[in-house]
Design a protein around this motif. Structure first.
Motif, PDB file in Angstrom:
ATOM      1  N   PRO A 170       0.875  -1.306   0.190  1.00 60.20           N
ATOM      2  CA  PRO A 170      -0.318  -0.023   0.103  1.00 60.20           C
ATOM      3  C   PRO A 170       0.709   1.204   0.166  1.00 60.20           C
ATOM      4  CG  PRO A 170       0.044  -0.940   2.559  1.00 60.20           C
ATOM      5  CD  PRO A 170       0.448  -1.406   1.639  1.00 60.20           C
ATOM      6  N   CYS A 171      -0.192   2.956  -0.119  1.00 58.26           N
ATOM      7  CA  CYS A 171       0.732   3.400  -0.495  1.00 58.26           C
ATOM      8  C   CYS A 171       1.924   3.998   1.349  1.00 58.26           C
ATOM      9  CB  CYS A 171       0.164   4.375  -0.615  1.00 58.26           C
ATOM     10  SG  CYS A 171       0.597   6.694  -0.467  1.00 58.26           S
ATOM     11  N   SER A 172       3.313   4.229   0.412  1.00 54.80           N
ATOM     12  CA  SER A 172       3.717   4.308   2.121  1.00 54.80           C
ATOM     13  C   SER A 172       4.381   6.399   2.398  1.00 54.80           C
ATOM     14  CB  SER A 172       4.803   3.559   1.759  1.00 54.80           C
ATOM     15  OG  SER A 172       6.057   4.340   0.234  1.00 54.80           O
ATOM     16  N   CYS A 173       3.818   6.968   0.927  1.00 54.93           N
ATOM     17  CA  CYS A 173       3.607   8.033   0.835  1.00 54.93           C
ATOM     18  C   CYS A 173       3.107   9.082   3.305  1.00 54.93           C
ATOM     19  CB  CYS A 173       3.144   9.106   0.475  1.00 54.93           C
ATOM     20  SG  CYS A 173       3.557   9.043  -1.832  1.00 54.93           S
ATOM     21  N   TYR A 174       1.930   8.338   2.589  1.00 55.30           N
ATOM     22  CA  TYR A 174       1.720   8.626   4.352  1.00 55.30           C
ATOM     23  C   TYR A 174       1.709   7.480   5.860  1.00 55.30           C
ATOM     24  CZ  TYR A 174       0.372  12.534   1.108  1.00 55.30           C
ATOM     25  OH  TYR A 174       0.159  13.032   0.243  1.00 55.30           O
ATOM     26  N   PRO A 175       1.606   7.993   6.724  1.00 57.47           N
ATOM     27  CA  PRO A 175       1.718   9.296   7.220  1.00 57.47           C
ATOM     28  C   PRO A 175       2.716   9.185   7.350  1.00 57.47           C
ATOM     29  CG  PRO A 175       1.878   6.951   9.108  1.00 57.47           C
ATOM     30  CD  PRO A 175       1.334   6.437   7.735  1.00 57.47           C
ATOM     31  N   ASN A 176       3.219  11.356   7.130  1.00 61.65           N
ATOM     32  CA  ASN A 176       4.674  11.642   7.140  1.00 61.65           C
ATOM     33  C   ASN A 176       4.515  12.631   8.458  1.00 61.65           C
ATOM     34  OD1 ASN A 176       6.978  13.602   6.597  1.00 61.65           O
ATOM     35  ND2 ASN A 176       6.393  12.903   4.126  1.00 61.65           N
ATOM     36  N   HIS A 177       5.211  11.888   9.167  1.00 62.84           N
ATOM     37  CA  HIS A 177       4.978  12.436  10.560  1.00 62.84           C
ATOM     38  C   HIS A 177       6.266  13.733  10.820  1.00 62.84           C
ATOM     39  CE1 HIS A 177       3.059   9.634  12.801  1.00 62.84           C
ATOM     40  NE2 HIS A 177       3.293   8.364  12.028  1.00 62.84           N
ATOM     41  N   ALA A 178       6.883  14.043   9.742  1.00 61.74           N
ATOM     42  CA  ALA A 178       7.811  14.727   9.865  1.00 61.74           C
ATOM     43  C   ALA A 178       6.710  16.484   9.033  1.00 61.74           C
ATOM     44  CB  ALA A 178       8.568  15.295   8.933  1.00 61.74           C
ATOM     45  N   ARG A 220      -5.958   8.141  -4.427  1.00 63.63           N
ATOM     46  CA  ARG A 220      -5.003   7.033  -3.626  1.00 63.63           C
ATOM     47  C   ARG A 220      -4.946   5.708  -4.006  1.00 63.63           C
ATOM     48  NH1 ARG A 220      -3.116   8.979   0.857  1.00 63.63           N
ATOM     49  NH2 ARG A 220      -2.682   7.512   1.641  1.00 63.63           N
ATOM     50  N   LEU A 221      -6.103   5.639  -4.471  1.00 62.19           N
ATOM     51  CA  LEU A 221      -6.047   3.762  -4.886  1.00 62.19           C
ATOM     52  C   LEU A 221      -5.280   3.912  -6.625  1.00 62.19           C
ATOM     53  CD1 LEU A 221      -9.723   3.527  -4.270  1.00 62.19           C
ATOM     54  CD2 LEU A 221      -7.393   1.797  -3.689  1.00 62.19           C
ATOM     55  N   VAL A 222      -4.471   4.061  -6.849  1.00 61.52           N
ATOM     56  CA  VAL A 222      -3.524   3.947  -7.930  1.00 61.52           C
ATOM     57  C   VAL A 222      -2.183   3.159  -7.437  1.00 61.52           C
ATOM     58  CG1 VAL A 222      -1.473   5.927  -7.382  1.00 61.52           C
ATOM     59  CG2 VAL A 222      -2.072   5.077  -9.803  1.00 61.52           C
ATOM     60  N   GLY A 227       1.203  -1.128  -8.111  1.00 63.95           N
ATOM     61  CA  GLY A 227       2.231  -0.485  -7.210  1.00 63.95           C
ATOM     62  C   GLY A 227       2.844  -1.819  -6.720  1.00 63.95           C
ATOM     63  N   ASN A 228       4.581  -1.229  -6.546  1.00 72.01           N
ATOM     64  CA  ASN A 228       5.330  -1.799  -5.828  1.00 72.01           C
ATOM     65  C   ASN A 228       4.957  -2.709  -4.415  1.00 72.01           C
ATOM     66  OD1 ASN A 228       7.665  -3.118  -4.966  1.00 72.01           O
ATOM     67  ND2 ASN A 228       9.306  -1.262  -5.237  1.00 72.01           N
ATOM     68  N   PRO A 229       5.143  -3.599  -3.577  1.00 68.47           N
ATOM     69  CA  PRO A 229       5.063  -4.330  -3.273  1.00 68.47           C
ATOM     70  C   PRO A 229       6.303  -4.037  -2.179  1.00 68.47           C
ATOM     71  CG  PRO A 229       4.735  -6.183  -3.946  1.00 68.47           C
ATOM     72  CD  PRO A 229       4.573  -5.061  -5.576  1.00 68.47           C
ATOM     73  N   ASP A 230       7.077  -4.542  -2.072  1.00 66.30           N
ATOM     74  CA  ASP A 230       8.597  -3.851  -1.313  1.00 66.30           C
ATOM     75  C   ASP A 230       9.274  -1.889  -1.992  1.00 66.30           C
ATOM     76  OD1 ASP A 230      11.003  -4.911  -0.704  1.00 66.30           O
ATOM     77  OD2 ASP A 230      11.506  -6.728  -2.183  1.00 66.30           O
ATOM     78  N   PRO A 231       8.944  -1.889  -0.752  1.00 65.30           N
ATOM     79  CA  PRO A 231       9.866  -0.302  -0.938  1.00 65.30           C
ATOM     80  C   PRO A 231      11.279  -0.484  -0.414  1.00 65.30           C
ATOM     81  CG  PRO A 231       7.642  -0.408   0.603  1.00 65.30           C
ATOM     82  CD  PRO A 231       8.126  -1.944   0.148  1.00 65.30           C
ATOM     83  N   THR A 232      11.910  -1.717  -0.023  1.00 61.74           N
ATOM     84  CA  THR A 232      12.958  -1.967   0.037  1.00 61.74           C
ATOM     85  C   THR A 232      14.003  -1.614  -1.021  1.00 61.74           C
ATOM     86  OG1 THR A 232      12.941  -4.568  -0.090  1.00 61.74           O
ATOM     87  CG2 THR A 232      12.875  -2.969   1.910  1.00 61.74           C
ATOM     88  N   SER A 233      13.081  -2.184  -2.231  1.00 63.90           N
ATOM     89  CA  SER A 233      13.407  -2.568  -3.137  1.00 63.90           C
ATOM     90  C   SER A 233      13.914  -0.882  -4.408  1.00 63.90           C
ATOM     91  CB  SER A 233      12.958  -3.490  -4.772  1.00 63.90           C
ATOM     92  OG  SER A 233      12.086  -2.333  -4.789  1.00 63.90           O
ATOM     93  N   THR A 234      13.537  -0.040  -3.586  1.00 64.89           N
ATOM     94  CA  THR A 234      14.023   1.140  -4.218  1.00 64.89           C
ATOM     95  C   THR A 234      14.477   1.924  -3.132  1.00 64.89           C
ATOM     96  OG1 THR A 234      11.333   1.780  -3.535  1.00 64.89           O
ATOM     97  CG2 THR A 234      12.038   1.655  -5.863  1.00 64.89           C
ATOM     98  N   GLN A 235      14.645   1.030  -1.702  1.00 68.10           N
ATOM     99  CA  GLN A 235      15.364   2.004  -0.606  1.00 68.10           C
ATOM    100  C   GLN A 235      14.518   3.303  -0.121  1.00 68.10           C
ATOM    101  OE1 GLN A 235      18.534   0.664   0.860  1.00 68.10           O
ATOM    102  NE2 GLN A 235      16.907  -1.148   0.296  1.00 68.10           N
TER     103      GLN A 235
END
Length: 356
Positions: A170-178, A220-222, A227-235
């Protein structure tokens, strides 16, 4: 070889501007006795913003990821695990059939209008019809964005337009606590969509278009469409790594494919046809299965009549009430066919000549 990243658009935020925005939430005089405490919190928030502490709570990715030692957002990892569990229930033939009914109107009696929407009333008709067909029903009332405290669907940032693997599922842009971009409702909404065997979306027309809460959710459903299920692949959000991955060959996985959908779009003057078709195209593109012609409605309620009597117009329109009931029944029955393998897309097993 790709061209260099284009940069230079984002504008810096000064300490003064940051402070002014932070304090806007506390203009109520009732906060005045806590001015010193709020000043200390403001300084902590400023430091988090400057340092980019987007995900201050992390866990190691672990097995199953390209980089097991990568520090993933704990909130993202917990959401991903919930989605995996929801997908497992979705494929379990012993699990009950679920329909997600979405009220896409922003109007409710807990905010400025002081009155429920016609869309909400139609959603209740649909709910009763689905339950009568033996469906378990989940309700998603997008009007809560206008009446709940600090509830948000934050806007899509367009990561996919840099490279598809940069858009995580799922989307990793949020939450953005900063940046103070928290309380993002999409975490719950993703789970509802994944768990659903069928989706019935009911929406009014606003200026020839989908209402704003619905459009926020759609954008946000894009990440469900490729979508990429592995955020580590893009660090995390390393754009060049994502570009390299896409150019090596990306399969654009459709994470919500196979679910059934129906649509009810209503208006009072114009725009129902274009809005309904746009929504149908969107759901078709994501790989959902339409429940038939009777489950894709576009209707006027109180055509060119006063807004003040629009609920009376719905009361009198027994035909549209019956049509909404039929649309819900069609979705429920199509869910049964889909789960039995009797409702499928004709192009399901065919290779796409231009995947995206």
């Amino acid at each position: 070889m790709t061209s260099p990243m284009r940069t230079g658009q984002a504008q810096p935020t000064s300490r003064q501007a940051f402070g002014e925005r932070f304090r806007q939430r506390f203009v109520d005089p009732a906060f005045a006795p806590e001015r010193e405490a709020l000043g200390r919190l403001e300084q902590i928030a400023w430091e988090a913003f400057q340092q980019g502490r987007k995900a201050p709570l992390t866990v190691k990715a672990g097995t199953g990821f390209a980089d097991p030692d990568y520090d993933l957002s704990r909130e993202w990892r917990e959401l991903q695990m919930r989605l995996q569990q929801a997908q497992a229930r979705w494929t379990d033939r012993a699990a009950p059939s679920r329909v997600l009914i979405i009220n896409a109107s922003p109007r409710n009696d807990g905010s400025c209008p002081g009155e429920i929407s016609k869309t909400w009333r139609l959603a209740q008709i649909a709910r009763s019809a689905c339950e009568a067909e033996g469906m378990a029903v989940d309700m998603l009332d997008l009007s809560r964005l206008t009446s709940d405290y600090d509830r948000h669907i934050h806007p899509c940032k367009g990561c996919v337009s840099t490279a598809m693997p940069l858009c995580h599922w799922p989307c990793s842009c949020y939450p953005n606590h900063a940046n103070g971009q928290t309380n993002d409702w999409m975490a719950e909404i993703y789970e509802q969509w994944v768990a659903a065997h069928g989706v019935l979306l009911l929406a009014p027309v606003h200026w020839y278009q989908a209402p704003s809460p619905l459009k926020l959710m759609m954008d946000r459903l894009v990440c469900a469409d490729g979508g990429n299920p592995d955020p580590t692949s893009t660090q995390g959000k390393q754009a060049q790594l994502a570009r390299d991955l896409e150019l090596k060959g990306w399969d654009y996985p459709k994470h919500l494919a196979g679910r059934v959908y129906g649509l009810v779009v209503h208006g009072d003057v114009a725009g129902i046809d274009g809005t309904r078709r746009a929504l149908s195209d969107w759901l078709d593109w994501m790989g959902l299965l339409d429940a038939g012609f009777g489950a894709r409605l576009e209707r006027y309620i109180g055509y060119y009549q006063p807004y003040a009597t629009s609920h009376d117009a719905l009361d009198a329109d027994l035909a549209v009430q019956a049509e909404v009931r039929l649309a819900a029944q069609a979705v429920a029955r199509a869910v049964g066919l889909a789960r039995d393998g009797l409702l499928r897309r004709g192009d399901e097993a065919l290779a796409r000549p231009r995947p995206k």
